[in-house]
Design an enzyme around this catalytic site. Structure first.
Site, PDB file in Angstrom:
ATOM      1  N   ARG A 104      51.519  41.491  34.625  1.00 45.15           N
ATOM      2  CA  ARG A 104      50.137  41.755  34.214  1.00 45.15           C
ATOM      3  C   ARG A 104      49.187  40.625  34.598  1.00 45.15           C
ATOM      4  O   ARG A 104      47.970  40.806  34.561  1.00 45.15           O
ATOM      5  CB  ARG A 104      50.074  41.936  32.689  1.00 45.15           C
ATOM      6  CG  ARG A 104      50.796  43.162  32.209  1.00 45.15           C
ATOM      7  CD  ARG A 104      51.327  42.972  30.800  1.00 45.15           C
ATOM      8  NE  ARG A 104      50.270  42.884  29.829  1.00 45.15           N
ATOM      9  CZ  ARG A 104      49.947  43.866  29.000  1.00 45.15           C
ATOM     10  NH1 ARG A 104      50.584  44.998  29.055  1.00 45.15           N
ATOM     11  NH2 ARG A 104      49.006  43.710  28.122  1.00 45.15           N
ATOM     12  N   CYS A 108      46.497  39.429  28.697  1.00 45.33           N
ATOM     13  CA  CYS A 108      47.461  38.774  27.815  1.00 45.33           C
ATOM     14  C   CYS A 108      48.606  39.710  27.447  1.00 45.33           C
ATOM     15  O   CYS A 108      48.473  40.924  27.494  1.00 45.33           O
ATOM     16  CB  CYS A 108      46.798  38.369  26.512  1.00 45.33           C
ATOM     17  SG  CYS A 108      45.479  37.199  26.726  1.00 45.33           S
ATOM     18  N   LYS A 118      39.757  61.404  51.464  1.00 47.20           N
ATOM     19  CA  LYS A 118      41.065  61.821  50.945  1.00 47.20           C
ATOM     20  C   LYS A 118      41.595  62.999  51.761  1.00 47.20           C
ATOM     21  O   LYS A 118      42.758  63.039  52.128  1.00 47.20           O
ATOM     22  CB  LYS A 118      40.872  62.237  49.481  1.00 47.20           C
ATOM     23  CG  LYS A 118      41.825  61.854  48.450  1.00 47.20           C
ATOM     24  CD  LYS A 118      42.169  60.437  48.156  1.00 47.20           C
ATOM     25  CE  LYS A 118      41.640  59.378  49.000  1.00 47.20           C
ATOM     26  NZ  LYS A 118      41.914  58.019  48.672  1.00 47.20           N
ATOM     27  N   GLU A 141      42.731  61.781  55.215  1.00 50.23           N
ATOM     28  CA  GLU A 141      43.915  60.918  55.178  1.00 50.23           C
ATOM     29  C   GLU A 141      45.206  61.714  55.070  1.00 50.23           C
ATOM     30  O   GLU A 141      46.180  61.388  55.738  1.00 50.23           O
ATOM     31  CB  GLU A 141      43.851  59.980  53.946  1.00 50.23           C
ATOM     32  CG  GLU A 141      42.940  58.805  54.094  1.00 50.23           C
ATOM     33  CD  GLU A 141      42.908  57.953  52.822  1.00 50.23           C
ATOM     34  OE1 GLU A 141      42.978  56.727  52.936  1.00 50.23           O
ATOM     35  OE2 GLU A 141      42.799  58.515  51.705  1.00 50.23           O
ATOM     36  N   ASN A 185      45.561  39.309  21.639  1.00 50.94           N
ATOM     37  CA  ASN A 185      45.020  39.882  22.873  1.00 50.94           C
ATOM     38  C   ASN A 185      43.664  40.467  22.540  1.00 50.94           C
ATOM     39  O   ASN A 185      43.533  41.171  21.542  1.00 50.94           O
ATOM     40  CB  ASN A 185      45.884  41.040  23.385  1.00 50.94           C
ATOM     41  CG  ASN A 185      47.193  40.570  23.944  1.00 50.94           C
ATOM     42  OD1 ASN A 185      47.433  39.380  24.011  1.00 50.94           O
ATOM     43  ND2 ASN A 185      48.028  41.515  24.324  1.00 50.94           N
ATOM     44  N   GLY A 186      42.665  40.215  23.383  1.00 45.80           N
ATOM     45  CA  GLY A 186      41.347  40.796  23.160  1.00 45.80           C
ATOM     46  C   GLY A 186      40.292  39.721  22.977  1.00 45.80           C
ATOM     47  O   GLY A 186      40.496  38.553  23.332  1.00 45.80           O
ATOM     48  N   TRP A 217      45.685  35.326  29.405  1.00 48.52           N
ATOM     49  CA  TRP A 217      44.729  35.400  30.508  1.00 48.52           C
ATOM     50  C   TRP A 217      43.392  35.051  29.858  1.00 48.52           C
ATOM     51  O   TRP A 217      42.831  35.827  29.097  1.00 48.52           O
ATOM     52  CB  TRP A 217      44.703  36.800  31.139  1.00 48.52           C
ATOM     53  CG  TRP A 217      43.795  36.880  32.309  1.00 48.52           C
ATOM     54  CD1 TRP A 217      44.072  36.504  33.589  1.00 48.52           C
ATOM     55  CD2 TRP A 217      42.440  37.360  32.315  1.00 48.52           C
ATOM     56  NE1 TRP A 217      42.973  36.716  34.388  1.00 48.52           N
ATOM     57  CE2 TRP A 217      41.964  37.226  33.639  1.00 48.52           C
ATOM     58  CE3 TRP A 217      41.585  37.865  31.334  1.00 48.52           C
ATOM     59  CZ2 TRP A 217      40.673  37.599  34.014  1.00 48.52           C
ATOM     60  CZ3 TRP A 217      40.312  38.229  31.700  1.00 48.52           C
ATOM     61  CH2 TRP A 217      39.863  38.100  33.027  1.00 48.52           C
ATOM     62  N   GLU A 267      34.289  59.864  49.422  1.00 48.11           N
ATOM     63  CA  GLU A 267      35.680  59.632  49.023  1.00 48.11           C
ATOM     64  C   GLU A 267      36.478  60.949  49.103  1.00 48.11           C
ATOM     65  O   GLU A 267      37.635  60.950  49.528  1.00 48.11           O
ATOM     66  CB  GLU A 267      35.721  59.031  47.615  1.00 48.11           C
ATOM     67  CG  GLU A 267      37.081  58.857  46.990  1.00 48.11           C
ATOM     68  CD  GLU A 267      38.052  57.983  47.792  1.00 48.11           C
ATOM     69  OE1 GLU A 267      37.634  57.311  48.754  1.00 48.11           O
ATOM     70  OE2 GLU A 267      39.242  58.019  47.471  1.00 48.11           O
ATOM     71  N   HIS A 286      18.882  67.321  58.278  1.00 46.76           N
ATOM     72  CA  HIS A 286      18.555  66.384  59.353  1.00 46.76           C
ATOM     73  C   HIS A 286      19.666  66.313  60.399  1.00 46.76           C
ATOM     74  O   HIS A 286      19.723  65.369  61.176  1.00 46.76           O
ATOM     75  CB  HIS A 286      18.282  64.993  58.769  1.00 46.76           C
ATOM     76  CG  HIS A 286      17.107  64.978  57.849  1.00 46.76           C
ATOM     77  ND1 HIS A 286      15.818  65.192  58.262  1.00 46.76           N
ATOM     78  CD2 HIS A 286      17.034  64.813  56.498  1.00 46.76           C
ATOM     79  CE1 HIS A 286      14.995  65.145  57.235  1.00 46.76           C
ATOM     80  NE2 HIS A 286      15.712  64.928  56.143  1.00 46.76           N
ATOM     81  N   LYS A 310      49.912  51.168  53.277  1.00 44.02           N
ATOM     82  CA  LYS A 310      49.359  50.998  51.932  1.00 44.02           C
ATOM     83  C   LYS A 310      48.507  49.733  51.818  1.00 44.02           C
ATOM     84  O   LYS A 310      47.383  49.769  51.367  1.00 44.02           O
ATOM     85  CB  LYS A 310      50.501  50.950  50.916  1.00 44.02           C
ATOM     86  CG  LYS A 310      50.043  50.872  49.470  1.00 44.02           C
ATOM     87  CD  LYS A 310      49.353  52.135  49.035  1.00 44.02           C
ATOM     88  CE  LYS A 310      48.602  51.998  47.741  1.00 44.02           C
ATOM     89  NZ  LYS A 310      47.607  53.064  47.576  1.00 44.02           N
TER      90      LYS A 310
HETATM   91  N1  HGA Z   1      40.348  35.731  23.804  1.00 46.81           N
HETATM   92  C1  HGA Z   1      41.679  35.198  23.851  1.00 46.81           C
HETATM   93  C2  HGA Z   1      42.672  36.223  24.382  1.00 46.81           C
HETATM   94  C3  HGA Z   1      42.343  36.646  25.782  1.00 46.81           C
HETATM   95  C4  HGA Z   1      42.992  37.941  26.247  1.00 46.81           C
HETATM   96  O1  HGA Z   1      43.348  38.842  25.499  1.00 46.81           O
HETATM   97  N2  HGA Z   1      43.098  38.144  27.593  1.00 46.81           N
HETATM   98  O2  HGA Z   1      43.588  39.340  28.110  1.00 46.81           O
HETATM   99  C5  HGA Z   1      41.727  33.912  24.670  1.00 46.81           C
HETATM  100  O3  HGA Z   1      40.828  33.626  25.474  1.00 46.81           O
HETATM  101  O4  HGA Z   1      42.683  33.164  24.491  1.00 46.81           O
END
Ligand code: HGA
Length: 610
Positions: free
Chosen positions: A27, A2, A486, A489, A99-100, A74, A482, A505, A605
Site C-alpha cells: 500500500r 497507512c 477502449k 484498443e 489511519n485517517g 503514510w 476514452e 464541422h 501494460k
Molecule cells: N494522520 C496520521 C495518519 C495518516 C494516514 O492515515 N495515512 O494514510 C499521520 O499523519 O500520522
C-alpha cells in the site's frame, strides 16, 4: 496509505504483527512501528523507511508479549520521522495507531497543552493518545475512554488502542477508514485489510461505520454500533479466489476489473473525505503549503490517464477556480513551455513507470514549477519517488492492458484534488454536496454495472462494424475520447471521440447507416445542445446508441435510436459513472469479435519505453 495490525493472542504476537505489516507493504508507507504489552507495560519500536528497518530493531531488541498494535504510516501531518511514526503513546498509559485524519486536532491539541500534556510529534494522531490518557485518569474503562473520545473527534479514522491499565485488551474503532476483526481460536486480531492477517485466520468480521470493538484475552470480541448498542456482525470466510492475480469467476481480467470498480472507488476514498470537504493533508504533510502556493496546474499524462486529466480540467476550473492545462507527455517533453508563476506540475500514471511521463517530470524539474504531484497506482514507483508529493489511487493490481479501474480511481483522486484546492473557493454547501455524492458513488456504480446484460445485447450491433463515433459535451467529451480509445484498443474497430458540437464541422460527413454513433447524455446544462447534435446524426441516417440520464427524454421510438438509462448522480461525478457503460460496451464487442481482450495486439501494460 497507512496500515494497522493488532492482536490479542495466546502466544507471542510480535511475529504476527511484523508479518502483518509486511503484507501491507504494497500500500505504500514511509515508516513503521509496533507496541507490545510486556509485563503490563507498553514497549515500543518505531523506524523510518521499510518494515525491514523495524525488523532490524526487533532483532536487536525483541518485543515479546501477547497483545500488541502495529502500524505502517503514510504521513499526512508531520514529516516521516521516527517521532511521528505510530504507535503514539501518552505517558506510557496509552498507545494508539491511527489511519485517517483528525480534522479538529488543532483545537484539541490546544486544550490538551493547556491541561499540561506535552506533544512529542507533529501528528494529528497524538491528540487521541492524550485524550484517552485524560479520560483514563478519571477512572473510566479503556472502552469507555475510547467511546467518549470518539465523540470529540472530527474527520476519518480507524484506530487500535491499548493501555497497561487493561493489559489483555485491544480496542478498535472505525469511521471513514476500513478496519476488520480477524477471528482466531481463542485469539482475536484487527487489521485495516484482511490480507494482513491471512497467516493467522481466514475468518473476518467487517466492521461498519461507527463501530467500536473490544478484543480481549481468550478471543472475546464485543462490538458496539454507533448508537451504543451491542451488535453481532456476521463472520465471513475469506475467499482466496478473489485474489488480484486470479480471474475468479470472470472470463477476463478486464471484466473482473470493471466489476471491481465500486470496491476500489470506495478504497480510493477511504480516510480522505472530511465531513464537508477534503483536507489538503490527504495529499501528505507537504500538500497544504504547496497547494497554498498553487495558482495554476499543468497536467501531464499518456493514453487513458490523459483522458482523466482532461476531465479534471473541467472540474478544477469550475469547482476550484484554478486554470488548468493538460498535455500528453510525449509532446510536452519536447516543447519549450513557458511556465506561469505558481504552476503545480501534476502527473498521472497507473504504473508510475510510464517512460514519457517520467521523462516529462524530469524535464519539468528545471522549468520553475512550484512543485510536483504524482497521482499513481503503484507506491514506490519512479514517478512517486521523484515527485514532491503523491496520492495513491489504490486500484489494486490492474492486469488487463486496457485500463478500467485505474482510470476511474484516477478520476476519484482528481476529484479529491479539486475539492482540496477548492476548499476556500467553492461554497461550503457545494463542497458538502459533492462529498456526499462521493460517499454514495460506489453504490451508484454498482447500479450501473447491473446494465451489463443490456449492454451485451447492444454490442451485437457493433460486431460487423469497422468504424464508430463517440460523442459527448463538456466533461463528457473526454469520456467520449476514452470510450473510443477502449473500443480501438480491444476490438480493433476504428473509433473517434468528438465533442458533439464539433460534428457539423467535419465528422458529420462520415455518418451513414453503417456508422454507429455512441453518445453519453447526463442531465446537465449542455443536454439540450447535445440533443440537437444527436438530431443532426439522425437526420443523416446514423444509428444512435445513447447512455442517458433517466430524466432526459430522448425519443427512442424509432429503430435508429437505442437508449439505455443510467441512475441520476451529482453532475460533477457523471463523467465517472458514464465511463462504466462504455467500458462494458467495448468489452462485449471485443468478446464477440474474438480478440485477445486482456492482451490486445501491439500493446503493453506498463509503457516503459519512449
Ligand atoms: N494522520 C496520521 C495518519 C495518516 C494516514 O492515515 N495515512 O494514510 C499521520 O499523519 O500520522
Amino acid at each position: 496509505m497507512c496500515g494497522i495490525v493488532a492482536a490479542v493472542a495466546q502466544r507471542n504476537v510480535e511475529g504476527i504483527l511484523l508479518e502483518g505489516l509486511k503484507r501491507l507493504e504494497y500500500r505504500g508507507y514511509d515508516s513503521a512501528g509496533m507496541t507490545v504489552m510486556h509485563r503490563d507495560a507498553l514497549t515500543r519500536h518505531r523506524a523510518v523507511g521499510k518494515v525491514a528497518a523495524l525488523e532490524e530493531c526487533l532483532t536487536d531488541a525483541p518485543l515479546p508479549g501477547r497483545a500488541g498494535i502495529a502500524h505502517t504510516r503514510w504521513a499526512t501531518h508531520g514529516k516521516p520521522t521516527a517521532a511521528n511514526a505510530h504507535p503514539h503513546h501518552s505517558d506510557d498509559q496509552v498507545a494508539v495507531v491511527h489511519n485517517g485524519i483528525i480534522e479538529n486536532f488543532e483545537g484539541l491539541k490546544r486544550e490538551l497543552e493547556a491541561d499540561g500534556y506535552t506533544f512529542t510529534s507533529q501528528t494529528d494522531t497524538e491528540v487521541i493518545a492524550h485524550r484517552l490518557a485524560a479520560m483514563l485518569a478519571e477512572g473510566v474503562t479503556l472502552f469507555e475512554a475510547v467511546q467518549q473520545t470518539l465523540g470529540t473527534l472530527g474527520g476519518a479514522y480507524a484506530l487500535g488502542v491499548m493501555s497497561p491499565q487493561e493489559p489483555d485488551v485491544v480496542i478498535g474503532a472505525r469511521q471513514g477508514s476500513p478496519l476488520v476483526v480477524g477471528v482466531g481460536i481463542d485469539e482475536a486480531f484487527l487489521a485495516s485489510d484482511p490480507l494482513a492477517l491471512l497467516q493467522v485466520t481466514d475468518r473476518f468480521i467487517y466492521l461498519e461505520e461507527g463501530d467500536l470493538v473490544e478484543l480481549k484475552d481468550g478471543g472475546h470480541i464485543c462490538i458496539i454500533d454507533r448508537q451504543g448498542q451491542r451488535v453481532e456482525r456476521p463472520v465471513h470466510t475469506f475467499e482466496y479466489a478473489d485474489g488480484a492475480a486470479s480471474k475468479g469467476d470472470y472470463r477476463h481480467f478486464m471484466l473482473k476489473e470493471i466489476f471491481e470498480q465500486p470496491a476500489v472507488i470506495r478504497t480510493a476514498l477511504e480516510g480522505r473525505l472530511g465531513k464537508t470537504g477534503v483536507p489538503a493533508e490527504s495529499f501528505g504533510p507537504d500538500a497544504p503549503g504547496l497547494f497554498a502556493r498553487t495558482r495554476q496546474i499543468q497536467i501531464i499524462a499518456c493514453g487513458t490517464s490523459y483522458h482523466a486529466g482532461l476531465v479534471a480540467r473541467y472540474w478544477l476550473e469550475r469547482y476550484a477556480g484554478v486554470p488548468v492545462q493538460v498535455e500528453v507527455a510525449s509532446e510536452f517533453r519536447y516543447r519549450h513551455p513557458v511556465v506561469a508563476d505558481g504552476t503545480l506540475f501534476v502527473t498521472l500514471s497507473q504504473s508510475g513507470e510510464t517512460a514519457d511521463t517520467l521523462a516529462a517530470l524530469r524535464f519539468a524539474k528545471g522549468l520553475g514549477y512550484v512543485g510536483s504531484l504524482a497521482i499513481c497506482n503503484v507506491p514506490g514507483s519512479s514517478l512517486v519517488r521523484e515527485s514532491d508529493i503523491a496520492l495513491m489511487t489504490h486500484a489494486g493490481p490492474e492486469i488487463g492492458v486496457a485500463s478500467t479501474k485505474a482510470f476511474t480511481t484516477q478520476l476519484v483522486a482528481l476529484m479529491l484534488l479539486t475539492l482540496a484546492l477548492g476548499r476556500d473557493r467553492a461554497s461550503g454547501d457545494e463542497q458538502a454536496a459533492m462529498v456526499n455524492a462521493l460517499k454514495t458513488l460506489p453504490d451508484t456504480c454498482r447500479q450501473v454495472l447491473l446494465l451489463d446484460d443490456d449492454i451485451e445485447a447492444l454490442a451485437q450491433a457493433f460486431a460487423e462494424k469497422r468504424h464508430a463515433l463517440f460523442l459527448g459535451r463538456g466533461a463528457h467529451f473526454p469520456v467520449a475520447l476514452e470510450g473510443a480509445l477502449k473500443l480501438k484498443e480491444i476490438s480493433y474497430i476504428h473509433a473517434e471521440g468528438y465533442p458533439a458540437g464539433e460534428l457539423k464541422h467535419g465528422p458529420l460527413a462520415l455518418v451513414d447507416s453503417d456508422m454507429p454513433v455512441i453518445s453519453v447524455a447526463p442531465n446537465d446544462a449542455l443536454l439540450e445542445k447535445l440533443k440537437s447534435n444527436l438530431q443532426e446524426v439522425r437526420a443523416r441516417g446514423g444509428q444512435l446508441f445513447v447512455f442517458a440520464d433517466e430524466g432526459v427524454g430522448i425519443d427512442d421510438s424509432d429503430d435508429d435510436v437505442q437508449v439505455l438509462h443510467l441512475p441520476g448522480v451529482h453532475e460533477a461525478l457523471a463523467p465517472l459513472l458514464y465511463t462504466l457503460p462504455l467500458q462494458l460496451l467495448s468489452y462485449h464487442v471485443a468478446v464477440l469479435k474474438g480478440t485477445d481482450v486482456d492482451q490486445p495486439r501491439n500493446l503493453a501494460k506498463s509503457v516503459t519505453v519512449e
